[in-house]
Design an enzyme around this catalytic site. Structure first.
Site, PDB file in Angstrom:
ATOM      1  N   ASP A 221     -12.116 -10.253  -8.039  1.00 28.69           N
ATOM      2  CA  ASP A 221     -12.698  -8.574  -8.616  1.00 28.69           C
ATOM      3  C   ASP A 221     -13.507  -8.513  -7.238  1.00 28.69           C
ATOM      4  O   ASP A 221     -14.199  -8.939  -6.435  1.00 28.69           O
ATOM      5  CB  ASP A 221     -13.479  -8.766 -10.021  1.00 28.69           C
ATOM      6  CG  ASP A 221     -14.665  -9.512  -9.753  1.00 28.69           C
ATOM      7  OD1 ASP A 221     -15.157 -10.673  -9.402  1.00 28.69           O
ATOM      8  OD2 ASP A 221     -16.084  -8.783  -9.852  1.00 28.69           O
TER       9      ASP A 221
ATOM     10  N   ASP B   3     -18.244 -11.976 -16.771  1.00 25.81           N
ATOM     11  CA  ASP B   3     -19.568 -13.101 -16.004  1.00 25.81           C
ATOM     12  C   ASP B   3     -20.095 -13.794 -17.034  1.00 25.81           C
ATOM     13  O   ASP B   3     -20.760 -12.829 -18.168  1.00 25.81           O
ATOM     14  CB  ASP B   3     -19.719 -12.389 -15.374  1.00 25.81           C
ATOM     15  CG  ASP B   3     -20.467 -11.101 -15.535  1.00 25.81           C
ATOM     16  OD1 ASP B   3     -20.679 -10.436 -16.700  1.00 25.81           O
ATOM     17  OD2 ASP B   3     -20.356  -9.877 -14.257  1.00 25.81           O
ATOM     18  N   SER B   4     -21.025 -13.964 -16.401  1.00 27.05           N
ATOM     19  CA  SER B   4     -21.778 -14.455 -17.223  1.00 27.05           C
ATOM     20  C   SER B   4     -23.093 -14.278 -17.246  1.00 27.05           C
ATOM     21  O   SER B   4     -23.983 -14.122 -18.557  1.00 27.05           O
ATOM     22  CB  SER B   4     -23.151 -15.749 -16.930  1.00 27.05           C
ATOM     23  OG  SER B   4     -22.965 -15.966 -15.394  1.00 27.05           O
ATOM     24  N   GLY B   5     -23.425 -12.687 -16.543  1.00 32.91           N
ATOM     25  CA  GLY B   5     -24.577 -11.689 -16.955  1.00 32.91           C
ATOM     26  C   GLY B   5     -25.918 -12.117 -15.689  1.00 32.91           C
ATOM     27  O   GLY B   5     -26.807 -11.229 -15.339  1.00 32.91           O
TER      28      GLY B   5
ATOM     29  N   ASP C 197     -25.134 -19.402 -13.525  1.00 31.00           N
ATOM     30  CA  ASP C 197     -26.228 -20.284 -12.669  1.00 31.00           C
ATOM     31  C   ASP C 197     -26.952 -18.735 -11.506  1.00 31.00           C
ATOM     32  O   ASP C 197     -27.011 -18.092 -12.348  1.00 31.00           O
ATOM     33  CB  ASP C 197     -25.027 -20.586 -11.527  1.00 31.00           C
ATOM     34  CG  ASP C 197     -24.223 -18.741 -11.079  1.00 31.00           C
ATOM     35  OD1 ASP C 197     -24.358 -17.808 -11.556  1.00 31.00           O
ATOM     36  OD2 ASP C 197     -23.635 -18.803  -9.948  1.00 31.00           O
TER      37      ASP C 197
END
Lengths: 381, 381
Positions: free
Chosen positions: A271, A93-95, A147
């Site tokens: 997930d 994921d992007s964090g 995002d």
């Protein structure tokens, strides 16, 4: 050259899809569930266990790995695959989501999010450049854009602003991944469509992101506290406006019935920490609903968790599994996590077979009915 | 019919022995180390891990299993082997040692020990009849007699009384195991020779117990706080008076060098919580001494724990193992316990080979020198 995603079959009675996604570390048969490996390990399991239960792809968390041990260190040690000993595909994921849920004193700016580490208060910043750089360091097979995930409930104006910002960040992430050669090297970058409960904003976000031609798309902003019907409505308001020939992913979902319902809405990838988190508290999944092994009535129960599921854990009696759980033994976490993740992987494997056989609607309806009837009976009993 | 214990070779330069012990659940090559499975699990590992690292026999703790989940329950579920999913040999202690070290308000009587459970204060009693009954319920391959373990240091009179009482209890245990058919069914019962630091009491105890013809003998009352030279002296004061054709066991020992020194004194069997306990704190064993993976200097260390040891854990870098340890991940307990127990099992396997080859004295001296030099260098550095 074939596309990285092949749509093998689309169900006629539902929007369920049977697909195949190619990555740098292997092929993933969809629909698929991805065990979550937050800190460079799927909690309580070794990579050998993951292979044993048929995991095809796992998740890593950018926020956590970047704080500890740091993405440069992981890069210097050969990337996340080598670091954690998992040679299959990895999605990171992007964090962004953890910044919103865990970090202290966050400040959303036009170019990213400033925040303090939840571990030691260190001041940090994550924007498109940072999250793509970290995921490149990790060597992710599938990287996610950063995002802004609006809370639930959320005002329309605030949601619209979050969507605009998310779209701009997504564009920047795509540009960075193109310029750096990340995409050309066969890594994928998935965009995330937000929009909260506003159908028109969902559609707008999905269409604008689709125009950017990402290798895959996530439905974001679900499972953030809203009731299940609302969540399903939001997913249903998004998927029809995503390209059919790209994989679709709902982040952080869900219960077994929710996964089957999402598959029917055309979602390919899932997930969730639920199966591993509840395992550490003694809860296991069965075709007849969840079962809390701490319950006194399992004290002398010589039966396995389920007669229908075969994995390493189902060779033990409920009485034994209850004993090690009550005694606080680490092996309880290992055995119950292994069972629950296998249960999820087995569930999506069954779903794939039933999409192929053309009876997904009837099968999933019956599966959910049995699961929910069992859960109700247990609660009553 | 061959005896249950075969003495295959006795070293000439030391008293080290190479032997083979037959049990109801298989053959054990000695000298051997036995991983400790206190509560029906070797902490952090599954039975599959134990097979993977070459465990031949494991321990169960009567005191703990009798409190929770209870020995009748385990009997009703098919015995300890079936309960915990371990089909190899199991040795159980009598529970006496835990009564002395863990239980509250104990009262030593002529017929046993009254005490309160450390879990909930329940009043309980363990005497010869009780401990043999419990170990029969568990289905132990090797059961231990109940004894009174004198503290260190200890007055001569108190020690002599403990030896007398232990001898009487040992006789009673043997009678009970004969009458119940436990011995005839191929289960073994081992006696325990006490005597603290008094050589003559050690000899007296060893000879009196030897006359009772037990299938095996333990040297008790060691590793209870005394310095290592004292401990070795006590073992050396006992083993010469135990029958050569029976296996010998020192309970609760020890560090890797101590195990090699004990083997040289003619001891065949060992158990110790040390390798698994320290693993849960980040400490791993190497041929160059123990290594604390929490140390900052392993943060970027891409090397395995040891280049010479091959097990599942040594495929990971020190940097990764440090990361999961610092992050408090359960997999750290699993991986480090697996390594440490494998290290001990590999050590006794090497010892067996060198006894066979006839160079045990030189090999073990060199092994200990390297281990201690490495440990010193690490402490200094």
């Amino acid at each position: 050259m074939p596309s990285h995603f092949q749509l093998l079959k689309t169900d006629t009675a539902t929007a369920a899809r049977r697909g195949r996604l190619r990555t740098r570390h292997g092929v993933i048969e969809t629909p698929i569930f991805m065990p979550v490996g937050t800190q460079g390990t799927v909690k309580s399991l070794t990579p050998a266990h993951l292979h044993e239960i048929g995991a095809q792809i796992i998740l890593g968390n950018t926020y956590h790995l970047n704080l500890r041990p740091g993405s440069e260190l992981i890069r210097d040690l050969g990337g996340l695959h080598a670091f954690m000993g998992w040679n299959g595909p990895i999605l990171t994921d992007s964090g962004g989501f953890q910044v919103f849920s865990l970090a202290k004193l966050r400040d959303i700016r036009e170019d990213g999010v400033a925040f303090q580490s939840h571990l030691d208060g260190t001041k940090l910043f994550l924007g498109p450049r940072e999250v793509m750089g970290i995921q490149q360091n990790l060597g992710s097979d599938i990287a996610m854009v950063i995002d802004e995930c609006p809370p639930w409930p959320c005002e329309r104006d605030a949601c619209a602003r979050a969507c605009e910002r998310s779209l701009r960040w997504a564009k920047q992430c795509r540009e960075i991944a193109t310029e750096s050669g990340f995409l050309a090297a066969g890594h994928h970058v998935f965009a995330i469509a937000q929009g909260s409960t506003f159908d028109d904003l969902r559609r707008e976000a999905a269409e604008a992101l689709s125009a950017l031609d990402f290798p895959g798309y996530a439905v974001g902003g679900v499972s953030v506290g809203e009731p299940e019907p609302e969540m399903l409505k939001q997913v249903g308001a998004t998927t029809p406006f995503l390209p059919a020939d790209k994989p679709r992913y709902t982040m952080g979902l869900g219960t077994p019935p929710q996964i089957l319902k999402m598959i029917a809405l055309g979602v390919d990838m899932f997930d969730c920490v639920l199966p591993s988190r509840v395992a550490r508290n003694g809860l296991v999944f069965t075709p007849d609903g969840p079962m809390n092994l701490r319950n006194e009535r399992f004290r002398t129960d010589a039966r396995p968790i389920s007669e229908e599921i075969v994995n390493y854990t189902t060779q033990f009696s409920r009485a034994y599994l209850r004993h090690v759980t009550i005694a606080g033994e680490i092996v309880s976490c290992t055995l119950l996590t292994l069972h629950n993740l296998h249960f999820y992987l087995d569930l999506v494997s069954q779903a794939r077979a039933h999409i192929e056989a053309g009876d997904y609607a009837a099968w999933s309806r019956a599966w959910i009915a049995r699961y929910e009837a069992g859960a109700t009976a247990r609660t009553a009993g």
